[in-house]
Design a protein around this motif. Structure first.
Motif, PDB file in Angstrom:
ATOM      1  N   HIS A 169       0.826  -1.212   0.000  1.00 20.26           N
ATOM      2  CA  HIS A 169       0.000   0.000   0.000  1.00 20.26           C
ATOM      3  C   HIS A 169       0.860   1.262   0.000  1.00 20.26           C
ATOM      4  CE1 HIS A 169      -4.000  -1.622   0.028  1.00 20.26           C
ATOM      5  NE2 HIS A 169      -3.664  -2.475   0.972  1.00 20.26           N
TER       6      HIS A 169
ATOM      7  N   ARG B 266      -4.892  -5.515  -3.283  1.00 23.59           N
ATOM      8  CA  ARG B 266      -5.596  -4.582  -4.159  1.00 23.59           C
ATOM      9  C   ARG B 266      -5.279  -3.140  -3.796  1.00 23.59           C
ATOM     10  NH1 ARG B 266     -11.558  -6.574  -5.260  1.00 23.59           N
ATOM     11  NH2 ARG B 266     -11.197  -5.096  -6.901  1.00 23.59           N
TER      12      ARG B 266
ATOM     13  N   ILE C 274      -6.501   0.393  -2.924  1.00 23.65           N
ATOM     14  CA  ILE C 274      -7.671   1.030  -2.317  1.00 23.65           C
ATOM     15  C   ILE C 274      -7.443   2.536  -2.373  1.00 23.65           C
ATOM     16  CG2 ILE C 274      -9.036   1.288  -0.220  1.00 23.65           C
ATOM     17  CD1 ILE C 274      -7.979  -1.547   0.561  1.00 23.65           C
TER      18      ILE C 274
ATOM     19  N   SER D  76      -8.855   6.668  -2.031  1.00 22.79           N
ATOM     20  CA  SER D  76      -9.820   7.667  -1.568  1.00 22.79           C
ATOM     21  C   SER D  76     -10.404   8.333  -2.816  1.00 22.79           C
ATOM     22  CB  SER D  76      -9.126   8.710  -0.702  1.00 22.79           C
ATOM     23  OG  SER D  76      -8.209   9.461  -1.488  1.00 22.79           O
TER      24      SER D  76
ATOM     25  N   TRP E 183      -8.646   8.696  -6.468  1.00 19.50           N
ATOM     26  CA  TRP E 183      -9.322   8.117  -7.632  1.00 19.50           C
ATOM     27  C   TRP E 183      -9.488   9.189  -8.712  1.00 19.50           C
ATOM     28  CZ3 TRP E 183     -10.318   4.162 -10.461  1.00 19.50           C
ATOM     29  CH2 TRP E 183     -11.340   4.207 -11.418  1.00 19.50           C
TER      30      TRP E 183
END
Length: 142
Positions: free
Chosen positions: A65, A105, A107, A109, A113
């Protein structure tokens, strides 16, 4: 004199990339003047990763991440089109070179995005088809 030990880390290691290494990858990619994914992979494979450049690892998931978000952080500067393509390729490559199952994956915010979506849109307008393809594959796969 002590001889240096062989480097145990390679760009194929799952996400163990410091912010300096990611910056170097994006810079070298931009300097190539070719915004293809093939060009990005050539840079990715040549980057030397030394243990002192590796982010501390709380867990593998955290490290991946951190790597995703470090790539994404380059969209919040004033990125060139090569940087935008490089960020997309970086996210795609980090996801698709993971050997763990299931893959970790991405992820995002809403602001992240939106920044990524705008970068993809910009690469479509140039056009840089590889960037758009990698983005679509990343959305479908991860």
């Amino acid at each position: 004199q002590m001889q240096s030990q062989p480097n145990p880390y390679t760009p194929e290691d799952e996400g163990y990339l410091s912010s300096d290494i990611i910056k170097d990858i994006l810079l070298q990619f931009a300097q190539k003047g070719d915004c293809s994914y093939k060009s990005f992979r050539e840079v990715w494979k040549t980057i030397q990763i030394h243990p002192n450049n590796v982010e501390s690892r709380k867990t593998h998931t955290d490290t991946v991440h951190i790597t995703y978000y470090t790539f994404l952080s380059h969209l919040f500067l004033v990125p060139t089109i090569a940087t935008k393509a490089g960020v997309i390729y970086g996210l795609y490559t980090v996801y698709h070179t993971q050997t763990s199952t299931p893959r970790i994956r991405l992820i995002l915010s809403l602001p992240m995005w939106n920044s990524l979506r705008m970068a993809v849109q910009d690469t479509r307008e140039v056009p840089i088809p590889d960037a758009h393809h990698c983005f679509k594959k990343l959305v479908v796969d991860g």
